[in-house]
Write a protein that holds these residues in place. Structure first.
Motif, PDB file in Angstrom:
ATOM      1  N   LEU A 130       2.084   3.083  14.057  1.00  0.00           N
ATOM      2  CA  LEU A 130       1.933   1.680  13.691  1.00  0.00           C
ATOM      3  C   LEU A 130       2.963   0.818  14.430  1.00  0.00           C
ATOM      4  CD1 LEU A 130       0.250  -0.152  11.853  1.00  0.00           C
ATOM      5  CD2 LEU A 130       1.988   0.175  10.095  1.00  0.00           C
ATOM      6  N   ASP A 131       4.175   1.327  14.552  1.00  0.00           N
ATOM      7  CA  ASP A 131       5.233   0.596  15.258  1.00  0.00           C
ATOM      8  C   ASP A 131       4.916   0.364  16.733  1.00  0.00           C
ATOM      9  OD1 ASP A 131       6.784   0.288  13.019  1.00  0.00           O
ATOM     10  OD2 ASP A 131       8.153   1.934  13.488  1.00  0.00           O
ATOM     11  N   ILE A 132       4.180   1.293  17.347  1.00  0.00           N
ATOM     12  CA  ILE A 132       3.866   1.102  18.771  1.00  0.00           C
ATOM     13  C   ILE A 132       2.464   0.555  18.983  1.00  0.00           C
ATOM     14  CG2 ILE A 132       5.527   2.827  19.554  1.00  0.00           C
ATOM     15  CD1 ILE A 132       3.119   4.664  20.102  1.00  0.00           C
ATOM     16  N   GLY A 133       1.822   0.150  17.904  1.00  0.00           N
ATOM     17  CA  GLY A 133       0.551  -0.541  18.028  1.00  0.00           C
ATOM     18  C   GLY A 133      -0.700   0.288  17.845  1.00  0.00           C
ATOM     19  N   ALA A 134      -0.562   1.513  17.383  1.00  0.00           N
ATOM     20  CA  ALA A 134      -1.733   2.373  17.182  1.00  0.00           C
ATOM     21  C   ALA A 134      -2.101   2.386  15.701  1.00  0.00           C
ATOM     22  CB  ALA A 134      -1.448   3.777  17.691  1.00  0.00           C
ATOM     23  N   MET A 135      -2.775   1.366  15.254  1.00  0.00           N
ATOM     24  CA  MET A 135      -3.054   1.198  13.827  1.00  0.00           C
ATOM     25  C   MET A 135      -4.013   2.255  13.280  1.00  0.00           C
ATOM     26  SD  MET A 135      -4.247  -2.246  11.950  1.00  0.00           S
ATOM     27  CE  MET A 135      -2.937  -2.827  10.945  1.00  0.00           C
ATOM     28  N   SER A 136      -4.971   2.708  14.066  1.00  0.00           N
ATOM     29  CA  SER A 136      -5.947   3.692  13.588  1.00  0.00           C
ATOM     30  C   SER A 136      -5.272   4.970  13.117  1.00  0.00           C
ATOM     31  CB  SER A 136      -6.954   4.038  14.684  1.00  0.00           C
ATOM     32  OG  SER A 136      -7.687   2.902  15.039  1.00  0.00           O
ATOM     33  N   VAL A 137      -4.271   5.436  13.863  1.00  0.00           N
ATOM     34  CA  VAL A 137      -3.576   6.670  13.506  1.00  0.00           C
ATOM     35  C   VAL A 137      -2.914   6.528  12.135  1.00  0.00           C
ATOM     36  CG1 VAL A 137      -1.798   8.318  14.203  1.00  0.00           C
ATOM     37  CG2 VAL A 137      -3.209   7.207  15.937  1.00  0.00           C
ATOM     38  N   PHE A 138      -2.376   5.362  11.854  1.00  0.00           N
ATOM     39  CA  PHE A 138      -1.762   5.100  10.555  1.00  0.00           C
ATOM     40  C   PHE A 138      -2.757   5.384   9.429  1.00  0.00           C
ATOM     41  CE2 PHE A 138      -1.003   2.112   7.060  1.00  0.00           C
ATOM     42  CZ  PHE A 138       0.292   2.461   6.702  1.00  0.00           C
ATOM     43  N   PHE A 139      -3.966   4.877   9.565  1.00  0.00           N
ATOM     44  CA  PHE A 139      -4.966   5.078   8.521  1.00  0.00           C
ATOM     45  C   PHE A 139      -5.388   6.541   8.406  1.00  0.00           C
ATOM     46  CE2 PHE A 139      -5.788   0.490   9.481  1.00  0.00           C
ATOM     47  CZ  PHE A 139      -5.292   0.014   8.280  1.00  0.00           C
ATOM     48  N   TYR A 140      -5.554   7.224   9.543  1.00  0.00           N
ATOM     49  CA  TYR A 140      -5.907   8.635   9.509  1.00  0.00           C
ATOM     50  C   TYR A 140      -4.803   9.457   8.838  1.00  0.00           C
ATOM     51  CZ  TYR A 140      -9.934   7.992  12.579  1.00  0.00           C
ATOM     52  OH  TYR A 140     -11.136   7.621  13.111  1.00  0.00           O
ATOM     53  N   CYS A 141      -3.552   9.162   9.162  1.00  0.00           N
ATOM     54  CA  CYS A 141      -2.417   9.897   8.560  1.00  0.00           C
ATOM     55  C   CYS A 141      -2.336   9.670   7.064  1.00  0.00           C
ATOM     56  CB  CYS A 141      -1.109   9.475   9.225  1.00  0.00           C
ATOM     57  SG  CYS A 141      -0.906  10.097  10.890  1.00  0.00           S
ATOM     58  N   PHE A 142      -2.513   8.431   6.661  1.00  0.00           N
ATOM     59  CA  PHE A 142      -2.385   8.155   5.229  1.00  0.00           C
ATOM     60  C   PHE A 142      -3.581   8.690   4.441  1.00  0.00           C
ATOM     61  CE2 PHE A 142       1.428   6.194   6.219  1.00  0.00           C
ATOM     62  CZ  PHE A 142       2.099   5.919   5.043  1.00  0.00           C
ATOM     63  N   ARG A 143      -4.705   8.882   5.092  1.00  0.00           N
ATOM     64  CA  ARG A 143      -5.827   9.533   4.410  1.00  0.00           C
ATOM     65  C   ARG A 143      -5.466  10.991   4.122  1.00  0.00           C
ATOM     66  NH1 ARG A 143     -11.522   9.431   7.215  1.00  0.00           N
ATOM     67  NH2 ARG A 143     -10.284  10.427   8.810  1.00  0.00           N
ATOM     68  N   GLN A 144      -4.870  11.682   5.097  1.00  0.00           N
ATOM     69  CA  GLN A 144      -4.439  13.064   4.891  1.00  0.00           C
ATOM     70  C   GLN A 144      -3.336  13.130   3.828  1.00  0.00           C
ATOM     71  OE1 GLN A 144      -5.830  15.794   6.169  1.00  0.00           O
ATOM     72  NE2 GLN A 144      -7.275  14.554   7.334  1.00  0.00           N
ATOM     73  N   ARG A 145      -2.402  12.194   3.900  1.00  0.00           N
ATOM     74  CA  ARG A 145      -1.309  12.150   2.929  1.00  0.00           C
ATOM     75  C   ARG A 145      -1.851  11.933   1.515  1.00  0.00           C
ATOM     76  NH1 ARG A 145       1.905   7.803   0.835  1.00  0.00           N
ATOM     77  NH2 ARG A 145       3.936   8.560   0.193  1.00  0.00           N
ATOM     78  N   GLU A 146      -2.830  11.089   1.390  1.00  0.00           N
ATOM     79  CA  GLU A 146      -3.427  10.818   0.077  1.00  0.00           C
ATOM     80  C   GLU A 146      -4.050  12.086  -0.514  1.00  0.00           C
ATOM     81  OE1 GLU A 146      -4.192   8.456  -3.193  1.00  0.00           O
ATOM     82  OE2 GLU A 146      -2.978   8.014  -1.434  1.00  0.00           O
ATOM     83  N   LYS A 147      -4.679  12.888   0.307  1.00  0.00           N
ATOM     84  CA  LYS A 147      -5.248  14.153  -0.168  1.00  0.00           C
ATOM     85  C   LYS A 147      -4.153  15.064  -0.721  1.00  0.00           C
ATOM     86  CE  LYS A 147      -9.062  14.181   3.165  1.00  0.00           C
ATOM     87  NZ  LYS A 147      -9.616  14.872   4.355  1.00  0.00           N
ATOM     88  N   ILE A 148      -3.032  15.122  -0.015  1.00  0.00           N
ATOM     89  CA  ILE A 148      -1.920  15.966  -0.464  1.00  0.00           C
ATOM     90  C   ILE A 148      -1.321  15.425  -1.752  1.00  0.00           C
ATOM     91  CG2 ILE A 148       0.404  16.765   0.101  1.00  0.00           C
ATOM     92  CD1 ILE A 148      -0.515  16.775   3.061  1.00  0.00           C
ATOM     93  N   LEU A 149      -1.114  14.117  -1.816  1.00  0.00           N
ATOM     94  CA  LEU A 149      -0.541  13.533  -3.033  1.00  0.00           C
ATOM     95  C   LEU A 149      -1.458  13.739  -4.237  1.00  0.00           C
ATOM     96  CD1 LEU A 149       1.141  10.263  -1.733  1.00  0.00           C
ATOM     97  CD2 LEU A 149       2.179  12.483  -2.204  1.00  0.00           C
ATOM     98  N   ASN A 150      -2.764  13.743  -4.020  1.00  0.00           N
ATOM     99  CA  ASN A 150      -3.695  14.043  -5.109  1.00  0.00           C
ATOM    100  C   ASN A 150      -3.512  15.478  -5.603  1.00  0.00           C
ATOM    101  OD1 ASN A 150      -4.817  11.487  -5.118  1.00  0.00           O
ATOM    102  ND2 ASN A 150      -6.525  12.050  -3.796  1.00  0.00           N
ATOM    103  N   LEU A 151      -3.268  16.410  -4.669  1.00  0.00           N
ATOM    104  CA  LEU A 151      -3.014  17.803  -5.054  1.00  0.00           C
ATOM    105  C   LEU A 151      -1.716  17.910  -5.853  1.00  0.00           C
ATOM    106  CD1 LEU A 151      -3.934  19.593  -1.711  1.00  0.00           C
ATOM    107  CD2 LEU A 151      -5.187  19.748  -3.872  1.00  0.00           C
TER     108      LEU A 151
END
Length: 175
Positions: free
Chosen positions: A19-40
């Motif tokens: 996100l800091d270097i301008g790649a916003m899509s990766v931010f969303f993909y990462c947080f989707r994976q993180r959300e799955k883990i936090l749900n576990l």
């Protein structure tokens, strides 16, 4: 559980870095994976960010029914996510141009309080570094030849990606 949390933490790092270097899509993909883990983690402990699952003498309670199935499902999906991160980040010319020759370091970095990731990215001797700082050192299984162990941000990025893969392997080993 600890390695799942480690993966979640690395997802925060990768997402916010991109996100800091301008790649916003990766931010969303990462947080989707993180959300799955936090749900576990929430299913096992009742808390998402600060689980109190581990206690002196053992664990708070047994894992809920179906937890292992949910973890296996996450593990089946995660390699595809890692491939997406690799495609979107390391194959991206903008990312390469913004990180090339950035944050190079001196060879004496262990003596200046640098982290093991910086040392590994620069190919500082692990034994030299371990004598200075006691920490977890992963044994890399991925070649960094395309980065030539250069002391750059890109090399340290690859070390973090290897750590993600190693954590994934550790979770897969659990019964």
């Amino acid at each position: 559980m600890c390695e799942l949390q480690r993966i979640a933490s690395h997802m925060v790092w990768l997402g916010t870095h991109c996100l800091d270097i301008g790649a916003m899509s990766v931010f969303f993909y990462c947080f989707r994976q993180r959300e799955k883990i936090l749900n576990l983690i929430e299913a096992a402990s009742g808390g998402r960010m600060t689980p109190s699952y581990f206690r002196i003498g053992g664990l708070m309670m047994d894992l809920p029914a179906g937890f292992d199935r949910r973890v296996r499902q996450f593990l089946e999906d995660f390699p595809e996510g890692m491939q997406t991160f690799d495609t979107l980040v390391t194959g991206n010319r903008i990312w390469q141009s913004r990180t090339k020759d950035i944050a190079t370091s001196a060879k004496k970095m262990p003596f200046h309080g640098a982290s093991p990731v910086r040392a590994s990215g620069q190919a500082v001797s692990t034994s030299t570094f371990a004598a200075i700082i006691l920490t977890r050192v992963t044994r890399p299984t991925i070649s960094m030849s395309r980065w030539k162990r250069a002391a750059t941000f890109g090399a340290r990025f690859m070390v973090r990606m290897r750590e993600l893969e190693e954590s994934y392997k550790i979770v897969r080993q659990a019964p």
